[in-house]
Structures are given as C-alpha cells and as structure tokens.
Design an enzyme around this catalytic site. Structure first.
Site, PDB file in Angstrom:
ATOM      1  CG  HIS A 114      -1.981   1.026   1.245  1.00  0.00           C
ATOM      2  ND1 HIS A 114      -3.323   0.750   1.376  1.00  0.00           N
ATOM      3  CD2 HIS A 114      -1.886   2.373   1.161  1.00  0.00           C
ATOM      4  CE1 HIS A 114      -4.006   1.899   1.356  1.00  0.00           C
ATOM      5  NE2 HIS A 114      -3.160   2.884   1.233  1.00  0.00           N
ATOM      6  NE  ARG A 127      -0.914  10.367   0.734  1.00  0.00           N
ATOM      7  CZ  ARG A 127      -0.429   9.819   1.852  1.00  0.00           C
ATOM      8  NH1 ARG A 127      -0.995   8.782   2.389  1.00  0.00           N
ATOM      9  NH2 ARG A 127       0.651  10.319   2.404  1.00  0.00           N
TER      10      ARG A 127
END
Lengths: 186, 186
Positions: A114, A127
């Site tokens: 990830h 983000r």
C-alpha cells in the site's frame, strides 16, 4: 468534543452549496450514497441530511522509514492547481478488524504494498485520511485526495492498483465520489 | 451513532446512584477528576455532569501469538466474585502519537513488556479497554479492571509495574479511580 493540536475533526457536508462540485457518486462495493450537487468540508462534527464525519489521527501502520519517505514526497492540500478531488469512504470487514496488528500490517504493506506502491504517485496527489470507525459512522475511513487535471491518470492508476490487491478483499463497502473545485461564473 | 457487532460504545456516568461505589478518585499524573459517589456504565454515548465516553475497538499492538495467549488467560467481566474494580483513564502525549507504529510497538512491548508482564496477573484480573481519542474526549483510553478482593495485591503489582516502565514516560494524564460493587443494605 475537544481535540488536541495533533488532531482535527471535520464533517463532509453534501448539499446545494459548497466549495466542491460533485461530478459523480458511484458504488465500488456495497451500498452507494445518495447523489449530491455540492460538498463542503466543515470543521467539527455537525449533523446534516448528507454528512460523513471523521477525525485526523495518528498513522496506524507506517514505520519510521516509510514515514520519512512519505513526508518527503507528500504535497500539501489546497494547492491552487489541484482543482480535482476524490472522496472515497471505505468500510473494512469484521474479519479485518479481528486480525492482530502484525497480520493486518502484513496484508497492508508486505503483501499489498500500500505504501511502497503509492509513493510514485504522491508528489502529484495530495491526500488526507480521516478516521470514522470509533465514531460509530457507517464507514471506517474517509480518504480525501486532491490533484491537478493533468494528473488524473496517475491518480486513476493508483486507485486501480490498490483495489487489485489482497488488502481490498477486506473492503466490504466503498463509494467513489469525484469532485472539482466550484468556480463562480461571472 | 451506530456500531458494528464487534464494537460497542459506553459512557461511564458518575453521580449519586449506580452499580459501583467509588472509594477514591486520585490523580497519578496531571489534573484529577471531581470526586463522585457512585458510577454506572451505560450503553451508548450520553451527556452527564461527570461522564467519560469510550468505545471498544480492535487491538492496536498485539500480534497473533500474544492474542492467543491473552485470549487463553483473560477472564470474563461480571464474575460474581469480582467485587472490586478500577477505572483508569489515561492520556498519552502528542510525542507518543507522532511516533510511527513500529516505534510505539517497540516501546509498548519490546521495551516495556506491557503484554508479557501483564499475562501472569490476568487469570485473576478481568479487563476491558475503551478508546476515547478519536472521540475528542479528554483521555485517550479508559481502562476498566475487575477483580476479587483477595487478588487486590496482584492487581496493585501489575499497575505499579506498568507505571515503572518506559511506556509510562509518555503518559501525560492519568487518574486512578477505585470502586467496589454497591450492596444494598436490607
């Protein structure tokens, strides 16, 4: 409700007005959310006909070297050129949450990569992760992304990649909301 | 507020009535809490003059082998012989929360042996951890313990031991509340 300097609470409030125009609200897995026209991110937790609440919190999986690498490449929110955004609320299954930390971490990073595989996209995509699970919200996380139109392809590639990995087998509800910064017409 | 089957929210409500008689409310580090006479643990999050809210959540540090060992020795709450209880709300520092997962884990277990050294006491002490941090509460955790009077010494030894370790250098507020099950006199 009173948070320390290292946390803050927000509500994503859908309605007829707001800084962001909503282009689509689409289910990826499970039940979708009602369509909305505009979205505002307001401080604190407020009620609303269409509202999702979250709070920024400490990182749950990253280790020191990953944190250093992430911090080095992550752009700030609110860049003027970042006129596109995505809000992706996610709920993981009870099976995920019952796993001990080492097994969740192994799925998240050692097997699904990830962090490692997000790094190449990050200089272009800002983000922020909001946690909702302990608030009794319908989603566990609210992930918010901002990027410039010319980086839409990078962003789509990142989302596709994460969704193709083992970690995503534990996602039981996911809605994909795409937005663009609202511009007043003269 | 709606939690899944694997989580539940409670409010510790202090006042003139309740299942537990409060014997003392004492600061360990930082500001104390007002004294109360009795305490009730009520489901959900409710407001009250003296109230602390938390939610059970997934384990944040234990690995698979620790989980197996913990599950094997941990007694249930509400044993009839467990007439003593402790409620210990704790807040850790911003410095703790800014550490990445691997460093928090190393302090918690590899260096402070929080799990390993708790195991010997656990067959006698029932415990449940409630998370409060993401709720914007004044404490990060509410730890609840129940034990029989003859195991008070085991419990004190456990608390003393945890407080002596490196992990506790990151505790910036801790209140120790001791209780006993209220018995109606005829």
């Amino acid at each position: 409700m009173s948070y320390g300097s290292d946390q803050h609470a927000v509500t994503f409030l859908g309605g007829p007005s707001g800084t962001w125009s909503v282009e689509r609200v689409a289910s990826v897995v499970g039940e979708t959310l009602p369509p909305i026209e505009r979205l505002e991110i307001v401080p604190g937790h407020v009620a609303g006909a269409w509202s999702l609440r979250g709070v920024t919190s400490h990182a749950r999986y990253v280790d020191r070297s990953e944190k250093t690498r992430l911090d080095a490449v992550s752009p700030a929110l609110d860049r003027p050129e970042a006129t596109r955004a995505a809000l992706i609320p996610i709920r993981k299954s009870a099976r995920w949450w019952s796993l001990p930390q080492d097994e969740r971490r192994a799925i998240f990073e050692e097997r699904s990569r990830h962090i490692t595989d997000s790094l190449p996209a990050l200089p272009r995509v800002a983000r922020r992760l909001y946690h909702s699970r302990d608030l009794g919200e319908p989603f566990d996380f609210l992930t918010w992304f901002e990027y410039a139109p010319e980086h839409a392809e990078s962003f789509e590639a990142l989302v596709d990649l994460l969704r193709s990995r083992e970690e995503w087998a534990y996602v039981e509800r996911e809605v994909d909301i795409r937005l663009s910064r609202f511009r007043q017409t003269a």
